[in-house]
Design an enzyme around this catalytic site. Structure first.
Site, PDB file in Angstrom:
ATOM      1  N   ASN A  60       0.832  -1.205   0.000  1.00  0.00           N
ATOM      2  CA  ASN A  60       0.000   0.000   0.000  1.00  0.00           C
ATOM      3  C   ASN A  60       0.867   1.255   0.000  1.00  0.00           C
ATOM      4  O   ASN A  60       1.970   1.247   0.540  1.00  0.00           O
ATOM      5  CB  ASN A  60      -0.914   0.008   1.229  1.00  0.00           C
ATOM      6  N   VAL A  61       0.342   2.307  -0.590  1.00  0.00           N
ATOM      7  CA  VAL A  61       1.075   3.582  -0.682  1.00  0.00           C
ATOM      8  C   VAL A  61       0.373   4.664   0.137  1.00  0.00           C
ATOM      9  O   VAL A  61       0.699   5.842   0.047  1.00  0.00           O
ATOM     10  CB  VAL A  61       1.200   4.015  -2.167  1.00  0.00           C
ATOM     11  N   ASP A  62      -0.615   4.216   0.969  1.00  0.00           N
ATOM     12  CA  ASP A  62      -1.490   5.179   1.663  1.00  0.00           C
ATOM     13  C   ASP A  62      -0.911   5.731   2.969  1.00  0.00           C
ATOM     14  O   ASP A  62      -1.496   6.621   3.587  1.00  0.00           O
ATOM     15  CB  ASP A  62      -2.875   4.532   1.916  1.00  0.00           C
ATOM     16  N   CYS A  77      19.968   8.766 -10.787  1.00  0.00           N
ATOM     17  CA  CYS A  77      20.319   9.770  -9.767  1.00  0.00           C
ATOM     18  C   CYS A  77      20.310   9.118  -8.385  1.00  0.00           C
ATOM     19  O   CYS A  77      19.448   8.307  -8.065  1.00  0.00           O
ATOM     20  CB  CYS A  77      19.297  10.915  -9.809  1.00  0.00           C
ATOM     21  N   SER A 127      -4.633  -9.845  -2.899  1.00  0.00           N
ATOM     22  CA  SER A 127      -5.120 -10.861  -3.848  1.00  0.00           C
ATOM     23  C   SER A 127      -3.979 -11.747  -4.322  1.00  0.00           C
ATOM     24  O   SER A 127      -4.204 -12.749  -5.001  1.00  0.00           O
ATOM     25  CB  SER A 127      -5.775 -10.170  -5.051  1.00  0.00           C
ATOM     26  N   HIS A 185       5.867  -0.618  -2.629  1.00  0.00           N
ATOM     27  CA  HIS A 185       5.445   0.068  -3.858  1.00  0.00           C
ATOM     28  C   HIS A 185       5.542   1.582  -3.695  1.00  0.00           C
ATOM     29  O   HIS A 185       4.952   2.331  -4.472  1.00  0.00           O
ATOM     30  CB  HIS A 185       4.010  -0.344  -4.235  1.00  0.00           C
ATOM     31  N   GLY A 207      -4.908  -9.145   3.438  1.00  0.00           N
ATOM     32  CA  GLY A 207      -5.635  -8.245   2.533  1.00  0.00           C
ATOM     33  C   GLY A 207      -4.984  -8.060   1.188  1.00  0.00           C
ATOM     34  O   GLY A 207      -4.901  -6.950   0.675  1.00  0.00           O
ATOM     35  N   ASN A 252      -7.493 -13.009   4.770  1.00  0.00           N
ATOM     36  CA  ASN A 252      -8.080 -12.308   3.630  1.00  0.00           C
ATOM     37  C   ASN A 252      -9.591 -12.514   3.591  1.00  0.00           C
ATOM     38  O   ASN A 252     -10.093 -13.518   4.100  1.00  0.00           O
ATOM     39  CB  ASN A 252      -7.451 -12.833   2.320  1.00  0.00           C
TER      40      ASN A 252
HETATM   41  N1  APR Z   1     -10.073  -7.655   5.129  1.00  0.00           N
HETATM   42  C1  APR Z   1      -9.257  -8.549   4.515  1.00  0.00           C
HETATM   43  N2  APR Z   1      -9.137  -8.648   3.169  1.00  0.00           N
HETATM   44  C2  APR Z   1      -9.893  -7.810   2.420  1.00  0.00           C
HETATM   45  C3  APR Z   1     -10.782  -6.854   2.993  1.00  0.00           C
HETATM   46  C4  APR Z   1     -10.851  -6.802   4.410  1.00  0.00           C
HETATM   47  N3  APR Z   1     -11.658  -5.934   5.043  1.00  0.00           N
HETATM   48  N4  APR Z   1     -11.397  -6.178   1.970  1.00  0.00           N
HETATM   49  C5  APR Z   1     -10.901  -6.688   0.819  1.00  0.00           C
HETATM   50  N5  APR Z   1     -10.017  -7.663   1.079  1.00  0.00           N
HETATM   51  C6  APR Z   1      -9.211  -8.462   0.148  1.00  0.00           C
HETATM   52  C7  APR Z   1      -9.871  -8.753  -1.173  1.00  0.00           C
HETATM   53  O1  APR Z   1     -10.609  -9.966  -1.073  1.00  0.00           O
HETATM   54  C8  APR Z   1      -8.653  -8.910  -2.108  1.00  0.00           C
HETATM   55  O2  APR Z   1      -8.225 -10.273  -2.143  1.00  0.00           O
HETATM   56  O3  APR Z   1      -8.080  -7.666  -0.172  1.00  0.00           O
HETATM   57  C9  APR Z   1      -7.571  -8.072  -1.447  1.00  0.00           C
HETATM   58  C10 APR Z   1      -7.215  -6.818  -2.234  1.00  0.00           C
HETATM   59  O4  APR Z   1      -6.654  -7.234  -3.455  1.00  0.00           O
HETATM   60  P1  APR Z   1      -6.185  -6.137  -4.510  1.00  0.00           P
HETATM   61  O5  APR Z   1      -7.256  -5.132  -4.710  1.00  0.00           O
HETATM   62  O6  APR Z   1      -5.649  -6.877  -5.700  1.00  0.00           O
HETATM   63  O7  APR Z   1      -5.009  -5.358  -3.797  1.00  0.00           O
HETATM   64  P2  APR Z   1      -3.500  -5.805  -3.621  1.00  0.00           P
HETATM   65  O8  APR Z   1      -3.385  -7.289  -3.475  1.00  0.00           O
HETATM   66  O9  APR Z   1      -2.930  -4.972  -2.551  1.00  0.00           O
HETATM   67  O10 APR Z   1      -2.841  -5.364  -5.025  1.00  0.00           O
HETATM   68  C11 APR Z   1      -1.439  -5.490  -5.152  1.00  0.00           C
HETATM   69  O11 APR Z   1      -1.549  -4.381  -7.298  1.00  0.00           O
HETATM   70  O12 APR Z   1      -2.504  -2.701  -8.525  1.00  0.00           O
HETATM   71  C12 APR Z   1      -1.346  -3.083  -7.871  1.00  0.00           C
HETATM   72  O13 APR Z   1       0.298  -1.698  -6.924  1.00  0.00           O
HETATM   73  C13 APR Z   1      -1.026  -2.120  -6.759  1.00  0.00           C
HETATM   74  O14 APR Z   1      -0.171  -2.606  -4.551  1.00  0.00           O
HETATM   75  C14 APR Z   1      -1.153  -2.974  -5.510  1.00  0.00           C
HETATM   76  C15 APR Z   1      -0.913  -4.388  -6.036  1.00  0.00           C
END
Ligand code: APR
Length: 241
Positions: A100-102, A130, A189, A117, A187, A213
């Site tokens: 996450n970048v938040d 640089c 995918s 990231h 959390g 997850n």
């Molecule tokens: N608690 C636990 N898991 C959750 C919740 C929750 N409250 N809400 C959603 N999720 C799960 C979803 O089921 C999903 O599997 O979080 C996951 C989010 O997946 P993505 O949206 O693909 O996010 P992420 O895995 O962080 O993506 C990785 O992809 O787009 C790039 O750079 C971006 O860092 C990001 C990377």
């Protein structure tokens, strides 16, 4: 829901993704209502789009920065900050790697955070060769400053699609995974490399590997020994105590 008994592990590595910030009101990237669905595939920021349309990339960064700034850490972030404190206090090691970048982990009190990231709240020199360090940048408008070392334009310090992970965070994660005895992914995918392969390295190092997850990974990753399906903000405070 019983505790994981985390206090018996010596080298804990936690990987987080957008799902851990969902309870803070920030969208995940994939799935219904995900950020990439909202902005549209054609507007997903890439290295190329930054060169061809820097204004568009900065506009998205500015919008995400504003959303992240107005969000607050949730009980999942806080549970990990508490776990780090407890783990370090007993002389064990704790590494939090976030996709996450938040900035919410740092705001929750986590200190040893590898922002794999990057961060919406930093800018860095656009010239990869640089050596200058990223600078804090949470201005409303994209920074017009130039790199103080070489004068090149600054860019958001986030890793865009088809960009490499900077060598330092990649090296720090590899070092942490080599000694890992407990690996927890929260959390995510598990669809974006190289973060999606961390669990394989952890399992190879002999670590207990756990996925927390909302839903199972599709396809299920064979290197996760256990799955806790549900909301991170509910589960983490229960299983990490
Ligand atoms: N608690 C636990 N898991 C959750 C919740 C929750 N409250 N809400 C959603 N999720 C799960 C979803 O089921 C999903 O599997 O979080 C996951 C989010 O997946 P993505 O949206 O693909 O996010 P992420 O895995 O962080 O993506 C990785 O992809 O787009 C790039 O750079 C971006 O860092 C990001 C990377």
């Amino acid at each position: 829901m019983e505790s994981l008994g985390v206090d018996r592990y010596r080298n804990i590595v936690v990987l987080t993704g957008a799902g851990i910030s969902a309870a803070s009101g920030l969208p995940t990237y994939r799935g219904p209502g995900g950020l990439w669905e909202t902005v549209g595939e054609e507007n997903v920021p890439t290295a190329r789009s930054l060169i061809e349309n820097p204004q568009g990339t900065w506009a998205l960064v500015r919008e995400l920065r504003e959303r992240s700034r107005s969000a607050a850490p949730n009980p999942a972030h806080t549970a990990l900050a508490r776990l780090e404190e407890r783990t370090l206090a007993r002389g064990a090691s704790f590494t939090l790697v976030t996709q996450n970048v938040d900035g919410l982990h740092r705001r929750a009190g986590s200190s040893n955070v590898i922002e794999f990231h990057g961060s919406l709240f930093r800018a860095r020199c656009s010239r990869d060769a640089c050596e200058s360090e990223p600078i804090p940048d949470d201005a409303e408008e994209p920074t017009s400053a130039q790199c103080s070392t070489c004068g090149s334009a600054l860019r958001p310090d986030v890793v865009l699609f088809d960009e490499l992970i900077p060598a330092r965070p990649e090296w720090d994660v590899k070092r942490a995974l080599r000694a890992c005895d407990l690996f927890i992914a929260v959390g995510t995918s598990g669809t974006v490399s190289p973060a999606s392969s961390f669990v394989r390295s952890a399992a190879y190092a002999g670590a207990r590997t756990i996925l927390v997850n909302l839903e199972p990974m599709q396809p299920r990753h064979p290197d996760f020994h256990e799955e806790y399906l549900g909301r991170a903000e509910t589960l983490l405070p229960l299983i990490l105590d």
